[in-house]
Design a protein around this motif. Structure first.
Motif, PDB file in Angstrom:
ATOM      1  N   CYS A 234      55.695  28.377  37.593  1.00 46.38           N
ATOM      2  CA  CYS A 234      54.325  27.858  37.461  1.00 46.38           C
ATOM      3  C   CYS A 234      53.400  28.488  38.494  1.00 46.38           C
ATOM      4  CB  CYS A 234      54.316  26.341  37.603  1.00 46.38           C
ATOM      5  SG  CYS A 234      55.050  25.492  36.196  1.00 46.38           S
ATOM      6  N   PHE A 235      53.876  28.618  39.725  1.00 48.77           N
ATOM      7  CA  PHE A 235      53.078  29.244  40.778  1.00 48.77           C
ATOM      8  C   PHE A 235      52.730  30.681  40.389  1.00 48.77           C
ATOM      9  CE2 PHE A 235      53.194  30.621  45.540  1.00 48.77           C
ATOM     10  CZ  PHE A 235      51.811  30.781  45.534  1.00 48.77           C
TER      11      PHE A 235
ATOM     12  N   PHE B  95      52.647  31.958  37.372  1.00 53.22           N
ATOM     13  CA  PHE B  95      51.785  31.966  36.190  1.00 53.22           C
ATOM     14  C   PHE B  95      50.331  31.654  36.548  1.00 53.22           C
ATOM     15  CE2 PHE B  95      49.776  29.767  32.600  1.00 53.22           C
ATOM     16  CZ  PHE B  95      49.858  30.774  31.633  1.00 53.22           C
ATOM     17  N   TRP B  96      50.118  30.661  37.414  1.00 52.77           N
ATOM     18  CA  TRP B  96      48.759  30.228  37.722  1.00 52.77           C
ATOM     19  C   TRP B  96      48.087  31.068  38.794  1.00 52.77           C
ATOM     20  CZ3 TRP B  96      46.562  27.676  34.118  1.00 52.77           C
ATOM     21  CH2 TRP B  96      47.305  26.822  33.317  1.00 52.77           C
ATOM     22  N   CYS B  97      48.850  31.666  39.697  1.00 56.92           N
ATOM     23  CA  CYS B  97      48.226  32.479  40.748  1.00 56.92           C
ATOM     24  C   CYS B  97      49.152  33.635  41.150  1.00 56.92           C
ATOM     25  CB  CYS B  97      47.898  31.613  41.963  1.00 56.92           C
ATOM     26  SG  CYS B  97      46.864  32.501  43.152  1.00 56.92           S
TER      27      CYS B  97
END
Length: 135
Positions: free
Chosen positions: A45-46, A48-50
Motif C-alpha cells: 500500500c505504501f 502504491f500510494w507514494c
C-alpha cells in the motif's frame, strides 16, 4: 650496542592476507515472487500510494543515497531501480540476468521495489564468518 635480546626484522612482505569465507543460509533465488505483494500488504500500500517516498526509504535502507531513486522518474527505463536490483542479486547471490531486471524494472517498478524490500527483510545481511580467529 648489541644485547642478547636483539630482535631481527624480516624483510619479507606479506602479499596475500587470508580472507574470511562468507556462508549464506539462503538460496540463490528470490525469497518471494515479483507479484507477491500480498505477502506484505502495508509495504504494498505504501508503494502504491507514494512510490517516490517508498523507493527513497528503501534505497537508504539498502545503503544508497536517499534521493537516488528520484532519478528514475525522468526516463522510460528506470536506471536506478534496475541497478539496485542487479546489485541486490549480486550481493545476495540470486540468479538472474540484466534483461529480466530491465524488463521488470520498466514494467513493474512498484512490484520490483516491494520484492526488494521483502528480500532485505528476509536476508537481513546476516553473515557468518568461517575460519576467522578471535584475537
Amino acid at each position: 650496542m648489541d644485547t642478547p635480546y636483539t630482535v631481527s626484522m624480516s624483510k619479507s612482505m606479506v602479499v596475500m592476507q587470508p580472507q574470511p569465507v562468507m556462508v549464506s543460509r539462503h538460496s540463490d533465488q528470490w525469497g518471494s515472487g515479483t507479484f507477491d505483494c500480498c505477502d506484505d500488504m502495508s509495504e504494498c500500500c505504501f508503494a502504491f500510494w507514494c512510490l517516490p517516498c517508498f523507493t527513497c526509504i528503501k534505497a537508504k535502507n539498502y545503503g544508497e543515497c536517499l534521493c537516488l531513486p528520484l532519478l528514475d522518474f525522468f526516463g522510460c527505463v528506470p536506471p536506478i531501480t534496475m541497478s539496485i536490483r542487479v546489485s541486490m542479486r549480486q550481493r545476495y547471490g540470486i540468479k538472474g540476468d540484466m534483461c529480466n531486471d530491465c524488463l521488470l524494472a520498466t514494467c513493474c517498478r512498484a512490484c520490483v521495489w516491494c520484492q526488494m524490500s521483502r528480500e532485505m527483510k528476509v536476508r537481513d545481511l546476516q553473515i557468518t564468518l568461517v575460519g576467522a580467529r578471535n584475537l
